[in-house]
Write a protein that holds these residues in place. Sequence first.
Motif, PDB file in Angstrom:
ATOM      1  N   TYR A 294      -9.832   0.069  -6.673  1.00 12.53           N
ATOM      2  CA  TYR A 294      -9.886  -0.355  -5.281  1.00 12.53           C
ATOM      3  C   TYR A 294      -8.588   0.058  -4.598  1.00 12.53           C
ATOM      4  CZ  TYR A 294     -13.796  -3.320  -6.692  1.00 12.53           C
ATOM      5  OH  TYR A 294     -14.994  -3.779  -7.175  1.00 12.53           O
ATOM      6  N   GLU A 295      -8.696   0.731  -3.461  1.00 12.83           N
ATOM      7  CA  GLU A 295      -7.530   1.222  -2.740  1.00 12.83           C
ATOM      8  C   GLU A 295      -7.617   0.862  -1.265  1.00 12.83           C
ATOM      9  OE1 GLU A 295      -6.850   5.272  -5.434  1.00 12.83           O
ATOM     10  OE2 GLU A 295      -7.765   5.403  -3.443  1.00 12.83           O
ATOM     11  N   ALA A 296      -6.488   0.500  -0.692  1.00 14.37           N
ATOM     12  CA  ALA A 296      -6.438   0.252   0.744  1.00 14.37           C
ATOM     13  C   ALA A 296      -6.615   1.573   1.482  1.00 14.37           C
ATOM     14  CB  ALA A 296      -5.105  -0.387   1.116  1.00 14.37           C
ATOM     15  N   SER A 297      -7.229   1.523   2.651  1.00 20.47           N
ATOM     16  CA  SER A 297      -7.477   2.718   3.453  1.00 20.47           C
ATOM     17  C   SER A 297      -6.485   2.758   4.609  1.00 20.47           C
ATOM     18  CB  SER A 297      -8.917   2.697   3.978  1.00 20.47           C
ATOM     19  OG  SER A 297      -9.176   3.834   4.766  1.00 20.47           O
ATOM     20  N   PHE A 298      -5.745   3.874   4.729  1.00 22.88           N
ATOM     21  CA  PHE A 298      -4.649   3.962   5.702  1.00 22.88           C
ATOM     22  C   PHE A 298      -4.760   5.159   6.651  1.00 22.88           C
ATOM     23  CE2 PHE A 298      -2.331   1.330   2.575  1.00 22.88           C
ATOM     24  CZ  PHE A 298      -1.709   0.422   3.425  1.00 22.88           C
TER      25      PHE A 298
ATOM     26  N   ASP B 108       3.593   0.254  -4.545  1.00 20.88           N
ATOM     27  CA  ASP B 108       2.810   1.274  -5.235  1.00 20.88           C
ATOM     28  C   ASP B 108       1.748   1.845  -4.300  1.00 20.88           C
ATOM     29  OD1 ASP B 108       1.491   2.920  -6.960  1.00 20.88           O
ATOM     30  OD2 ASP B 108       1.080   1.399  -8.488  1.00 20.88           O
ATOM     31  N   LEU B 109       1.949   3.100  -3.884  1.00 22.25           N
ATOM     32  CA  LEU B 109       1.034   3.795  -2.991  1.00 22.25           C
ATOM     33  C   LEU B 109       0.369   4.969  -3.715  1.00 22.25           C
ATOM     34  CD1 LEU B 109       3.675   3.720  -0.231  1.00 22.25           C
ATOM     35  CD2 LEU B 109       1.423   2.812   0.228  1.00 22.25           C
ATOM     36  N   SER B 110       0.408   4.937  -5.034  1.00 19.03           N
ATOM     37  CA  SER B 110      -0.131   6.039  -5.833  1.00 19.03           C
ATOM     38  C   SER B 110      -1.587   6.325  -5.511  1.00 19.03           C
ATOM     39  CB  SER B 110       0.003   5.717  -7.330  1.00 19.03           C
ATOM     40  OG  SER B 110       1.352   5.544  -7.687  1.00 19.03           O
TER      41      SER B 110
ATOM     42  N   LEU C 297       4.491   7.013  -5.138  1.00 18.36           N
ATOM     43  CA  LEU C 297       3.550   7.804  -4.344  1.00 18.36           C
ATOM     44  C   LEU C 297       2.961   8.934  -5.184  1.00 18.36           C
ATOM     45  CD1 LEU C 297       6.141   7.506  -1.699  1.00 18.36           C
ATOM     46  CD2 LEU C 297       3.827   7.354  -0.846  1.00 18.36           C
ATOM     47  N   ASN C 298       2.879   8.718  -6.481  1.00 18.50           N
ATOM     48  CA  ASN C 298       2.336   9.742  -7.367  1.00 18.50           C
ATOM     49  C   ASN C 298       0.885  10.059  -6.995  1.00 18.50           C
ATOM     50  OD1 ASN C 298       4.761   9.625  -8.890  1.00 18.50           O
ATOM     51  ND2 ASN C 298       3.981   7.834  -9.987  1.00 18.50           N
ATOM     52  N   TRP C 299       0.567  11.347  -6.895  1.00 19.44           N
ATOM     53  CA  TRP C 299      -0.772  11.840  -6.552  1.00 19.44           C
ATOM     54  C   TRP C 299      -1.252  11.373  -5.172  1.00 19.44           C
ATOM     55  CZ3 TRP C 299      -0.116   9.305 -11.394  1.00 19.44           C
ATOM     56  CH2 TRP C 299       0.072  10.180 -12.460  1.00 19.44           C
ATOM     57  N   ALA C 300      -0.356  10.861  -4.361  1.00 18.86           N
ATOM     58  CA  ALA C 300      -0.737  10.416  -3.017  1.00 18.86           C
ATOM     59  C   ALA C 300      -1.064  11.616  -2.131  1.00 18.86           C
ATOM     60  CB  ALA C 300       0.370   9.592  -2.385  1.00 18.86           C
ATOM     61  N   LYS C 301      -1.990  11.417  -1.197  1.00 19.50           N
ATOM     62  CA  LYS C 301      -2.360  12.461  -0.237  1.00 19.50           C
ATOM     63  C   LYS C 301      -1.526  12.225   1.023  1.00 19.50           C
ATOM     64  CE  LYS C 301      -7.094  12.586  -2.044  1.00 19.50           C
ATOM     65  NZ  LYS C 301      -6.900  11.463  -3.002  1.00 19.50           N
ATOM     66  N   LEU C 302      -0.522  13.084   1.217  1.00 23.31           N
ATOM     67  CA  LEU C 302       0.429  12.914   2.315  1.00 23.31           C
ATOM     68  C   LEU C 302       0.483  14.152   3.199  1.00 23.31           C
ATOM     69  CD1 LEU C 302       3.156  11.359   0.016  1.00 23.31           C
ATOM     70  CD2 LEU C 302       1.974  10.113   1.816  1.00 23.31           C
TER      71      LEU C 302
ATOM     72  N   ALA D  72       2.283  14.748  -5.748  1.00 21.19           N
ATOM     73  CA  ALA D  72       1.844  14.347  -4.406  1.00 21.19           C
ATOM     74  C   ALA D  72       1.521  15.574  -3.560  1.00 21.19           C
ATOM     75  CB  ALA D  72       2.918  13.503  -3.725  1.00 21.19           C
ATOM     76  N   GLY D  73       0.582  15.414  -2.624  1.00 21.29           N
ATOM     77  CA  GLY D  73       0.233  16.485  -1.700  1.00 21.29           C
ATOM     78  C   GLY D  73       0.955  16.288  -0.382  1.00 21.29           C
ATOM     79  N   LEU D  74       1.944  17.141  -0.109  1.00 28.24           N
ATOM     80  CA  LEU D  74       2.772  17.004   1.097  1.00 28.24           C
ATOM     81  C   LEU D  74       2.724  18.259   1.956  1.00 28.24           C
ATOM     82  CD1 LEU D  74       5.598  15.291  -0.867  1.00 28.24           C
ATOM     83  CD2 LEU D  74       4.840  14.357   1.322  1.00 28.24           C
ATOM     84  N   ASP D  75       1.607  18.959   1.919  1.00 25.52           N
ATOM     85  CA  ASP D  75       1.482  20.183   2.714  1.00 25.52           C
ATOM     86  C   ASP D  75       1.613  19.856   4.203  1.00 25.52           C
ATOM     87  OD1 ASP D  75       1.034  21.453   0.322  1.00 25.52           O
ATOM     88  OD2 ASP D  75      -1.135  21.611   0.577  1.00 25.52           O
TER      89      ASP D  75
END
Length: 326
Positions: free
Chosen positions: A114-118, A132-134, A153-158, A176-179
């Motif tokens: 379960y993950e919060a949606s941001f 923890d925002l992984s 923020l491991n594997w976070a979509k940023l 993490a994706g920081l493109d």
Amino acid sequence: MKIKKLLIISVLLLSFVSGCKDCQAKKTSNPAHVKQLLTTKKCPKCDLGGADLTNADLAGADLREAELTNAKLDGANLQGADLTKAELRWRDDVGDKGKMGISEIGDDYCNVTYEASFKGVNLRGAKLIQTDLSSLDLSEANLSDADLTNAKLNWAKLNKVNLEKANLNSASLESAGLDYANLKKANLQGANLSLSSLYHANLEKANLNNASLESAELDYANLKEANLTNANLDHSSLLGANLQKTQLINANLQGAKLSDYLIDTNLSGANLSSASLTSLNLQKVIYDSHTIWRGASYNEFTQFPNGFNSLNEQMEFKRLSPFSPF
């Protein structure tokens, strides 16, 4: 023997049901707590799992250690909010993960994450210390001036996230994706960005002192005037990156692929062993006797500073292939 087997199955089923109740609780908020948050904006340690807070005005809210797993915060205003150690992601570690063939009984509640949606959330100036925002999707979110000290923020979509002037001291952003992310003047001292993707990211004047960028993708990133002193860039890719006036003092660039934007780039004490320097103009780089060039590859189009002797530095010459597009 049959009784013993029945007892084992009964214990497993009880554990499974208990785990399911746990899962259900994680996505079911306390209505009184939701009302308290929306009324007072003070809800530390509140049970808000699964709450629909889409587009809610939560500026300055106190959400320290709050339960926010599965909460919908898309478009919410969390500017200046305190989410220190808030629980934003929960993974079921109670279930058997299908190993014993019983997970199909309750897949709605067990063996899930379960993950919060941001999406599109405003977290400008928010406190997310040790949070923890992984794996969360924070694409295009505004996190400028946010405090993410020691955050995960491991594997976070940023992708396209705004982290200008954010404090990410000792944060973990592995894979993490920081493109296209904006990290201008961000503090990333001691941060872990190994295996992360920073394609076209803006890191101008960012502090990456002692940061780990091992095997990171930094192609076409803007690192102008960034501080990468003592940074680990082992086997990272910096093709097309802007390294003008970048401080790479004592940086580890072993096996790295460097760009041609090397104007007043400080490589004093840097380790360039096995780095790719083919077709680069190195005439305006700053280096010293402690800079290690051994094993770095170059070709007939590589331009060195006046008086530089590639043979003395034990570099490896690689003639450009006639089929190369460069």
